[in-house]
Design an enzyme around this catalytic site. Structure first.
Site, short mmCIF file in Angstrom:
data_model
loop_
_atom_site.label_atom_id
_atom_site.label_comp_id
_atom_site.label_asym_id
_atom_site.label_seq_id
_atom_site.Cartn_x
_atom_site.Cartn_y
_atom_site.Cartn_z
N ASP A 93 1.02 -1.07 0.02
CA ASP A 93 0.15 0.22 -0.08
C ASP A 93 0.83 1.12 0.09
OD1 ASP A 93 -2.32 1.43 0.33
OD2 ASP A 93 -2.38 1.23 2.24
N ASP A 115 2.85 4.91 -5.56
CA ASP A 115 2.14 6.22 -5.43
C ASP A 115 3.05 7.28 -5.67
OD1 ASP A 115 0.62 8.40 -4.58
OD2 ASP A 115 0.11 7.74 -2.52
N HIS A 189 -7.77 9.79 3.66
CA HIS A 189 -7.43 8.88 4.78
C HIS A 189 -7.72 9.29 6.29
CE1 HIS A 189 -4.87 7.75 1.36
NE2 HIS A 189 -5.08 6.45 1.45
N ASN A 275 -10.32 0.29 -0.22
CA ASN A 275 -9.31 0.21 0.85
C ASN A 275 -9.79 0.60 2.12
OD1 ASN A 275 -7.57 -0.11 -1.29
ND2 ASN A 275 -6.10 1.33 -0.81
N ASP A 277 -8.91 0.53 6.16
CA ASP A 277 -7.93 0.60 7.48
C ASP A 277 -8.41 1.14 8.41
OD1 ASP A 277 -5.81 0.19 9.03
OD2 ASP A 277 -4.49 1.34 7.66
N SER A 278 -8.93 2.35 8.31
CA SER A 278 -9.51 3.11 9.55
C SER A 278 -10.30 2.28 10.50
CB SER A 278 -9.64 4.67 9.40
OG SER A 278 -8.65 4.92 8.87
O1 G3H Z 1 -3.25 4.87 3.62
C1 G3H Z 1 -2.80 4.64 4.88
C2 G3H Z 1 -3.16 3.40 5.43
O2 G3H Z 1 -4.41 3.53 6.09
C3 G3H Z 1 -1.90 3.08 6.32
O3 G3H Z 1 -1.63 3.75 7.54
O4 G3H Z 1 0.68 4.08 6.96
O5 G3H Z 1 -0.49 4.24 9.21
O6 G3H Z 1 -0.21 2.28 8.39
P1 G3H Z 1 -0.29 3.43 7.91
P1 13P Z 2 -9.01 4.58 5.33
O1 13P Z 2 -8.31 5.65 6.40
O2 13P Z 2 -10.47 5.21 5.00
O3 13P Z 2 -9.32 3.47 6.11
O4 13P Z 2 -8.48 4.29 4.16
C1 13P Z 2 -7.44 3.36 4.28
C2 13P Z 2 -6.48 3.36 3.03
O5 13P Z 2 -6.85 4.03 1.88
C3 13P Z 2 -5.20 2.67 2.69
O6 13P Z 2 -4.47 2.83 1.50
ZN ZN Z 3 -4.81 4.74 0.80
#
Ligand code: G3H
Ligand code: 13P
Ligand code: ZN
Length: 330
Positions: A93, A115, A189, A275, A277-278
């Site tokens: 990612d 990216d 994000h 995607n 994550d949060s």
């Molecule tokens: O796009 C970002 C993802 O949520 C990954 O987050 O870089 O804190 O692991 P991180």
């Molecule tokens: P969120 O922060 O909305 O979960 O997005 C995650 C993401 O885009 C990881 O690349």
């Molecule tokens: Zn992302």
């Protein structure tokens, strides 16, 4: 040097083709630790969904890149043990350099994102093309990005969106040779995607954020018909998690995400990777805070990380069944 094929992983090409035809999106869930990985696999096996296990460079630093690779290999075996040989992709990612993408490809990733969205348009093309050439020589799929999302992407913080310019996508895709394209249409994000001032309240007092720019998405689809589109920043920020976190000592403010109906609409279009994550972070934190606050005598980590894993599994299953439509497509 290890090929992802030896690990039982797949690249995204076939999955995206089917997702576009079937009008659904493949979940890309980030993971940093064993319990997140277990929850992702258990949920996707239970709902028979293909899955993209997503690793950021922050995750690589946190968990150790070698361990993560072996965990993904373990994930494939774990899915089989649970009774379903679901397609599993191991994806980098927000890769930001050729060297990072190469290192992931060489260690068994089946897909990488480069990216270059924070570079100039021409530099983005040069960098992305370099990654595509190396990745394709190894059967690895590549996601590029055009347009900038507000919020934090690893170490890069952008204050404002720059929406993807539909007039650039044909040139970018053809000159780079990418397999999918991440776009910016109003997502961002993190857990604070909108301020309350940007939202309106519905009749129940619920804050409704401004809609995603589906007009830009449609224009992009017209320019590159049938080409796989990726949506980053697609967490919905479930308010029940925010409330639980705040009830048990947290201090989250203005945490507003993308409404699920909008993601369902996007999943039915050429958006074939979403995607998240949060939302997983919120689910885990809510469950852990609740146990620690209500059972202060508990000190066995399994007693609070275990319930967090259960909550995560519920969340991921909900996403594949009710939001992305990938359930039953493995
Ligand atoms: O796009 C970002 C993802 O949520 C990954 O987050 O870089 O804190 O692991 P991180
Ligand atoms: P969120 O922060 O909305 O979960 O997005 C995650 C993401 O885009 C990881 O690349
Ligand atoms: Zn992302």
């Amino acid at each position: 040097m290890v090929s992802y094929k030896e690990l039982g992983l797949v690249n995204t090409n076939d999955l995206f083709k089917k997702a576009i035809e079937g009008k659904y999106a493949i979940p890309a869930f980030n993971f940093n630790n064993m319990e997140q990985m277990q929850a992702i696999i258990a949920a996707c096996v239970e709902t028979k969904s293909p899955v993209i296990l997503q690793v950021s460079s922050g995750a690589r630093k946190y968990a150790n890149q070698t361990l993560l690779r072996y965990m993904a290999q373990g994930a494939v075996e774990y899915a089989k043990e649970l009774g379903q040989n679901i397609p599993v992709v191991l994806h980098l990612d927000h890769g930001d350099t050729f060297e990072l993408c190469k290192s992931c490809i060489d260690s068994g990733f089946s897909s990488v994102m480069i990216d270059g969205s924070h570079h100039s348009y021409e530099d983005n093309i040069t960098l992305t093309k370099q990654v595509v050439e190396y990745a394709h020589a190894h059967g690895v799929s590549v996601e590029g990005e055009l347009g900038v999302l507000a919020g934090v992407e690893d170490d890069v913080v952008a204050e404002h969106h720059t929406y993807t310019r539909p007039e650039e996508v044909v040139d970018f895709v053809s000159r780079t040779g990418v397999d999918s394209l991440a776009i910016s249409i109003g997502t961002s994000h993190g857990a604070n995607k909108f301020t309350p001032a940007q939202c309106i309240r519905d009749e129940n007092g619920v804050l409704i954020p401004p809609p995603l720019r589906f007009d830009i998405l449609e224009e992009i689809e017209k320019q590159i018909p049938g080409f796989p589109i990726v949506l980053h920043g697609a967490s919905s920020v479930p308010q029940e998690y925010v409330e639980t976190i705040n009830k048990y000592g947290g201090a989250l403010k203005d945490s507003i995400g993308i409404p699920e109906e909008q993601l369902r609409k996007a999943a039915a279009s050429a958006v074939c990777k979403i995607n998240i994550d949060s939302d997983g972070r919120l689910a885990m934190t809510a469950a852990i805070r609740e146990v620690l606050a209500t059972k202060p005598g508990e000190f066995d980590p399994r007693k609070y990380i275990g319930p967090a894993r259960d909550e995560l599994k519920k969340l991921y299953a909900h996403k594949t069944v009710n939001v992305l439509g990938s359930a039953g497509k493995a």
